[in-house]
Write a protein that holds these residues in place. Structure first.
Motif, PDB file in Angstrom:
ATOM      1  N   VAL A  70       0.853  -1.193   0.000  1.00 35.89           N
ATOM      2  CA  VAL A  70       0.000   0.000   0.000  1.00 35.89           C
ATOM      3  C   VAL A  70       0.885   1.238   0.000  1.00 35.89           C
ATOM      4  O   VAL A  70       2.081   1.173   0.307  1.00 35.89           O
ATOM      5  CB  VAL A  70      -0.946   0.048   1.221  1.00 35.89           C
ATOM      6  N   SER A  71       0.280   2.384  -0.319  1.00 43.60           N
ATOM      7  CA  SER A  71       0.990   3.658  -0.307  1.00 43.60           C
ATOM      8  C   SER A  71       0.191   4.704   0.458  1.00 43.60           C
ATOM      9  O   SER A  71      -1.038   4.610   0.573  1.00 43.60           O
ATOM     10  CB  SER A  71       1.233   4.169  -1.736  1.00 43.60           C
ATOM     11  N   ASN A  72       0.911   5.699   0.952  1.00 42.27           N
ATOM     12  CA  ASN A  72       0.306   6.890   1.558  1.00 42.27           C
ATOM     13  C   ASN A  72      -0.643   6.559   2.704  1.00 42.27           C
ATOM     14  O   ASN A  72      -1.787   7.006   2.742  1.00 42.27           O
ATOM     15  CB  ASN A  72      -0.426   7.709   0.480  1.00 42.27           C
ATOM     16  N   VAL A  73      -0.161   5.741   3.629  1.00 41.36           N
ATOM     17  CA  VAL A  73      -0.943   5.444   4.829  1.00 41.36           C
ATOM     18  C   VAL A  73      -0.259   6.087   6.030  1.00 41.36           C
ATOM     19  O   VAL A  73       0.964   6.238   6.075  1.00 41.36           O
ATOM     20  CB  VAL A  73      -1.107   3.925   5.049  1.00 41.36           C
ATOM     21  N   ASP A  74      -1.071   6.466   7.001  1.00 40.79           N
ATOM     22  CA  ASP A  74      -0.548   7.094   8.215  1.00 40.79           C
ATOM     23  C   ASP A  74      -0.277   6.066   9.307  1.00 40.79           C
ATOM     24  O   ASP A  74       0.673   6.211  10.072  1.00 40.79           O
ATOM     25  CB  ASP A  74      -1.543   8.142   8.726  1.00 40.79           C
ATOM     26  N   THR A  75      -1.124   5.049   9.387  1.00 40.16           N
ATOM     27  CA  THR A  75      -1.015   4.054  10.452  1.00 40.16           C
ATOM     28  C   THR A  75      -1.310   2.674   9.891  1.00 40.16           C
ATOM     29  O   THR A  75      -2.200   2.519   9.054  1.00 40.16           O
ATOM     30  CB  THR A  75      -2.014   4.351  11.595  1.00 40.16           C
ATOM     31  N   ALA A  76      -0.569   1.682  10.353  1.00 38.34           N
ATOM     32  CA  ALA A  76      -0.826   0.286  10.003  1.00 38.34           C
ATOM     33  C   ALA A  76      -1.384  -0.415  11.234  1.00 38.34           C
ATOM     34  O   ALA A  76      -0.711  -0.494  12.266  1.00 38.34           O
ATOM     35  CB  ALA A  76       0.438  -0.403   9.519  1.00 38.34           C
ATOM     36  N   LEU A  77      -2.620  -0.877  11.137  1.00 38.32           N
ATOM     37  CA  LEU A  77      -3.230  -1.647  12.212  1.00 38.32           C
ATOM     38  C   LEU A  77      -2.919  -3.118  11.960  1.00 38.32           C
ATOM     39  O   LEU A  77      -3.462  -3.721  11.034  1.00 38.32           O
ATOM     40  CB  LEU A  77      -4.744  -1.414  12.249  1.00 38.32           C
ATOM     41  N   ILE A  78      -2.011  -3.668  12.745  1.00 40.00           N
ATOM     42  CA  ILE A  78      -1.617  -5.066  12.587  1.00 40.00           C
ATOM     43  C   ILE A  78      -2.599  -5.911  13.386  1.00 40.00           C
ATOM     44  O   ILE A  78      -2.593  -5.905  14.618  1.00 40.00           O
ATOM     45  CB  ILE A  78      -0.177  -5.288  13.060  1.00 40.00           C
ATOM     46  N   VAL A  79      -3.457  -6.628  12.668  1.00 41.26           N
ATOM     47  CA  VAL A  79      -4.573  -7.355  13.283  1.00 41.26           C
ATOM     48  C   VAL A  79      -4.145  -8.792  13.561  1.00 41.26           C
ATOM     49  O   VAL A  79      -3.666  -9.502  12.672  1.00 41.26           O
ATOM     50  CB  VAL A  79      -5.811  -7.326  12.360  1.00 41.26           C
ATOM     51  N   MET A  80      -4.333  -9.209  14.814  1.00 44.17           N
ATOM     52  CA  MET A  80      -3.970 -10.570  15.212  1.00 44.17           C
ATOM     53  C   MET A  80      -5.024 -11.092  16.174  1.00 44.17           C
ATOM     54  O   MET A  80      -5.382 -10.411  17.143  1.00 44.17           O
ATOM     55  CB  MET A  80      -2.590 -10.589  15.866  1.00 44.17           C
ATOM     56  N   GLY A  81      -5.545 -12.279  15.899  1.00 45.21           N
ATOM     57  CA  GLY A  81      -6.579 -12.854  16.750  1.00 45.21           C
ATOM     58  C   GLY A  81      -6.001 -13.360  18.059  1.00 45.21           C
ATOM     59  O   GLY A  81      -4.852 -13.803  18.137  1.00 45.21           O
ATOM     60  N   LEU A  82      -6.817 -13.296  19.110  1.00 45.61           N
ATOM     61  CA  LEU A  82      -6.411 -13.822  20.416  1.00 45.61           C
ATOM     62  C   LEU A  82      -6.637 -15.323  20.525  1.00 45.61           C
ATOM     63  O   LEU A  82      -6.369 -15.914  21.568  1.00 45.61           O
ATOM     64  CB  LEU A  82      -7.181 -13.100  21.525  1.00 45.61           C
ATOM     65  N   LEU A  90       4.062 -11.587  14.317  1.00 41.89           N
ATOM     66  CA  LEU A  90       3.872 -10.177  14.678  1.00 41.89           C
ATOM     67  C   LEU A  90       5.163  -9.397  14.477  1.00 41.89           C
ATOM     68  O   LEU A  90       5.148  -8.269  13.966  1.00 41.89           O
ATOM     69  CB  LEU A  90       3.406 -10.069  16.130  1.00 41.89           C
ATOM     70  N   GLU A  91       6.288  -9.979  14.848  1.00 44.12           N
ATOM     71  CA  GLU A  91       7.573  -9.306  14.648  1.00 44.12           C
ATOM     72  C   GLU A  91       7.854  -9.071  13.171  1.00 44.12           C
ATOM     73  O   GLU A  91       8.419  -8.038  12.792  1.00 44.12           O
ATOM     74  CB  GLU A  91       8.697 -10.133  15.285  1.00 44.12           C
ATOM     75  N   ARG A  92       7.445 -10.010  12.345  1.00 46.82           N
ATOM     76  CA  ARG A  92       7.639  -9.832  10.900  1.00 46.82           C
ATOM     77  C   ARG A  92       6.786  -8.684  10.376  1.00 46.82           C
ATOM     78  O   ARG A  92       7.250  -7.879   9.562  1.00 46.82           O
ATOM     79  CB  ARG A  92       7.307 -11.121  10.153  1.00 46.82           C
ATOM     80  N   TYR A  93       5.545  -8.601  10.821  1.00 43.41           N
ATOM     81  CA  TYR A  93       4.699  -7.490  10.391  1.00 43.41           C
ATOM     82  C   TYR A  93       5.252  -6.156  10.892  1.00 43.41           C
ATOM     83  O   TYR A  93       5.206  -5.149  10.177  1.00 43.41           O
ATOM     84  CB  TYR A  93       3.267  -7.686  10.881  1.00 43.41           C
ATOM     85  N   LEU A  94       5.768  -6.138  12.109  1.00 47.71           N
ATOM     86  CA  LEU A  94       6.357  -4.906  12.631  1.00 47.71           C
ATOM     87  C   LEU A  94       7.571  -4.495  11.801  1.00 47.71           C
ATOM     88  O   LEU A  94       7.771  -3.304  11.516  1.00 47.71           O
ATOM     89  CB  LEU A  94       6.755  -5.096  14.095  1.00 47.71           C
ATOM     90  N   GLY A 127       8.519   3.326   7.584  1.00 46.49           N
ATOM     91  CA  GLY A 127       8.292   4.597   8.244  1.00 46.49           C
ATOM     92  C   GLY A 127       6.850   4.845   8.630  1.00 46.49           C
ATOM     93  O   GLY A 127       6.461   5.992   8.890  1.00 46.49           O
ATOM     94  N   VAL A 128       6.026   3.793   8.696  1.00 45.85           N
ATOM     95  CA  VAL A 128       4.616   3.922   9.059  1.00 45.85           C
ATOM     96  C   VAL A 128       4.437   3.505  10.514  1.00 45.85           C
ATOM     97  O   VAL A 128       5.051   2.542  10.977  1.00 45.85           O
ATOM     98  CB  VAL A 128       3.728   3.051   8.138  1.00 45.85           C
ATOM     99  N   GLN A 129       3.582   4.220  11.239  1.00 50.70           N
ATOM    100  CA  GLN A 129       3.342   3.901  12.639  1.00 50.70           C
ATOM    101  C   GLN A 129       2.530   2.632  12.769  1.00 50.70           C
ATOM    102  O   GLN A 129       1.435   2.527  12.206  1.00 50.70           O
ATOM    103  CB  GLN A 129       2.599   5.046  13.332  1.00 50.70           C
ATOM    104  N   PRO A 130       3.007   1.629  13.530  1.00 48.80           N
ATOM    105  CA  PRO A 130       2.228   0.408  13.731  1.00 48.80           C
ATOM    106  C   PRO A 130       1.398   0.473  15.014  1.00 48.80           C
ATOM    107  O   PRO A 130       1.798   1.060  16.014  1.00 48.80           O
ATOM    108  CB  PRO A 130       3.311  -0.660  13.845  1.00 48.80           C
ATOM    109  N   VAL A 131       0.236  -0.145  14.973  1.00 46.32           N
ATOM    110  CA  VAL A 131      -0.614  -0.344  16.141  1.00 46.32           C
ATOM    111  C   VAL A 131      -1.089  -1.786  16.099  1.00 46.32           C
ATOM    112  O   VAL A 131      -1.609  -2.237  15.071  1.00 46.32           O
ATOM    113  CB  VAL A 131      -1.821   0.619  16.155  1.00 46.32           C
ATOM    114  N   VAL A 132      -0.899  -2.521  17.180  1.00 49.73           N
ATOM    115  CA  VAL A 132      -1.328  -3.916  17.235  1.00 49.73           C
ATOM    116  C   VAL A 132      -2.770  -3.967  17.716  1.00 49.73           C
ATOM    117  O   VAL A 132      -3.107  -3.425  18.777  1.00 49.73           O
ATOM    118  CB  VAL A 132      -0.423  -4.740  18.170  1.00 49.73           C
TER     119      VAL A 132
END
Length: 362
Positions: free
Chosen positions: A115-127, A136-140, A147-152
């Motif tokens: 993807v391009s021009n995103v402000d935040t990446a929501l890394i979605v992982m089921g419990l 998760l480390e690979r996605y991070l 240079g995109v801010q990650p949020v789990v």
């Protein structure tokens, strides 16, 4: 200079910083052009939105060749310049340089845009059984290297961790292994409260991308954020909580609050496009402990007096070594890769010969 209608394109995720960036880009000859954003990318066509209408378009062969020369391709979230031809068909005449861009690599090292021009990446992982810290480390690494801010975002909290006693150990596992600065949110992806929990990253004009494995709940969360059924969803397998690839292509959707969300399918080949410096930053705990190793050139494998092996969990350290090998291989030339393959072949042959001798085979 490109003419930007900010009030209209703001609905498509145009921020003031991006508008200023686009205005400074030189406009190709042959205008006027219409500025629009890619919302879907298919094999022979793309979908674009100019803030008023969404339509199909095709990319000029010249533009495709230029992007291929730069080792990239059109990606959802790109800003492009459009112009219709004499028959009314819409064509992409230019892809404007993105402010942020997430890309992955294949096993052969080739780069593919996500993807391009995103402000935040929501890394979605089921419990549920989808919970996997190595992945998760690979996605991070994939996100932070761009240079995109990650949020789990931990989904299925209502099913897999409905109480604080069940949720707390999962959160502690992440805190023990990841940076304390990493934002971690647990949600029920089907409940409106999920949109409230993620509101800080869904401000007017912002763009977020949902990333994670199939079955993690990305499309379900997209529907919840949109307040409408915009993405198909499917069930997961009972024995491993993995889902089918219900979402087969990336797509951008406008949310009621003015933000944009990009839903993505699960990545079959999750190989981050990162270098050693980015990995050092992501695994900064290893770098800090490395200062206390007995040897300055310690590889943290079998050397005596290694502070890293003593202070870092085996699983995290093994994942770090694997990512580091991939990053180094991606920077190799074709000749260097051939030489490495030849060395592995000789080493494997010697190992087989030694095992044969040990067994006493003739």
């Amino acid at each position: 200079m490109i003419d930007v209608d900010f009030n209209t394109l703001h609905l498509m995720g145009l921020t003031p910083a991006m508008a200023q960036h686009l205005v400074l880009q030189p406009e190709p000859e042959g205008g006027p052009f219409t500025l629009a954003r890619l919302t879907e990318v298919h094999r022979d066509s793309v979908r674009v939105h100019d803030g008023r209408h969404e339509r199909s378009a095709r990319v000029l062969p010249r533009v495709s060749r230029e992007l291929d020369d730069d080792d990239t391709a059109p990606a959802v979230g790109d800003w492009v310049l459009l112009q219709p031809d004499a028959h009314g068909d819409c064509w992409v005449h230019a892809r404007l340089p993105p402010l942020s861009h997430i890309a992955r690599r294949d096993a052969d090292g080739s780069r593919h845009p996500v993807v391009s021009n995103v402000d935040t990446a929501l890394i979605v992982m089921g419990l549920d059984d989808d919970f996997n810290l190595r992945r998760l480390e690979r996605y991070l690494a994939l996100v932070q290297g761009s240079g995109v801010q990650p949020v789990v975002v931990l989904t299925k909290a209502d099913v897999a961790a409905p109480t604080a006693q069940l949720l707390a150990p999962r959160l502690q596992e992440i805190r023990d292994r990841m940076s304390d600065a990493l934002d971690v949110i647990a949600v029920n992806g089907t409940h409106p409260s999920a949109a409230q929990a993620l509101a800080p990253w869904l401000n007017d004009g912002q763009t977020v991308v949902l990333m994670g494995s199939s079955g993690a709940g990305k499309s379900t969360l997209t529907n919840t954020l949109a307040g409408a059924f915009v993405q198909d969803t499917g069930a997961v397998r009972e024995h491993d909580s993995r889902g089918k690839h219900t979402t087969t292509s990336r797509s951008l959707h406008c949310l009621p609050g003015g933000a944009c969300v990009i839903d993505t399918p699960g990545l079959r080949a999750l190989r981050p496009d990162v270098d050693e410096a980015t990995l050092a930053w992501l695994f900064d705990d290893i770098g800090r402990l490395a200062l206390h190793c007995r040897f300055r050139d310690c590889r943290h494998q079998d050397e005596p007096g290694c502070a890293v092996r003593e202070g870092i969990g085996h699983d995290r350290l093994r994942n770090y070594h694997k990512l580091l090998r991939e990053a180094r291989r991606d920077t190799m030339s074709v000749l260097e890769r051939q030489q490495q393959a030849a060395a592995w072949k000789v080493r494997g042959k010697a190992t087989r010969a030694w095992m044969k001798m040990k067994r006493g085979d003739e």
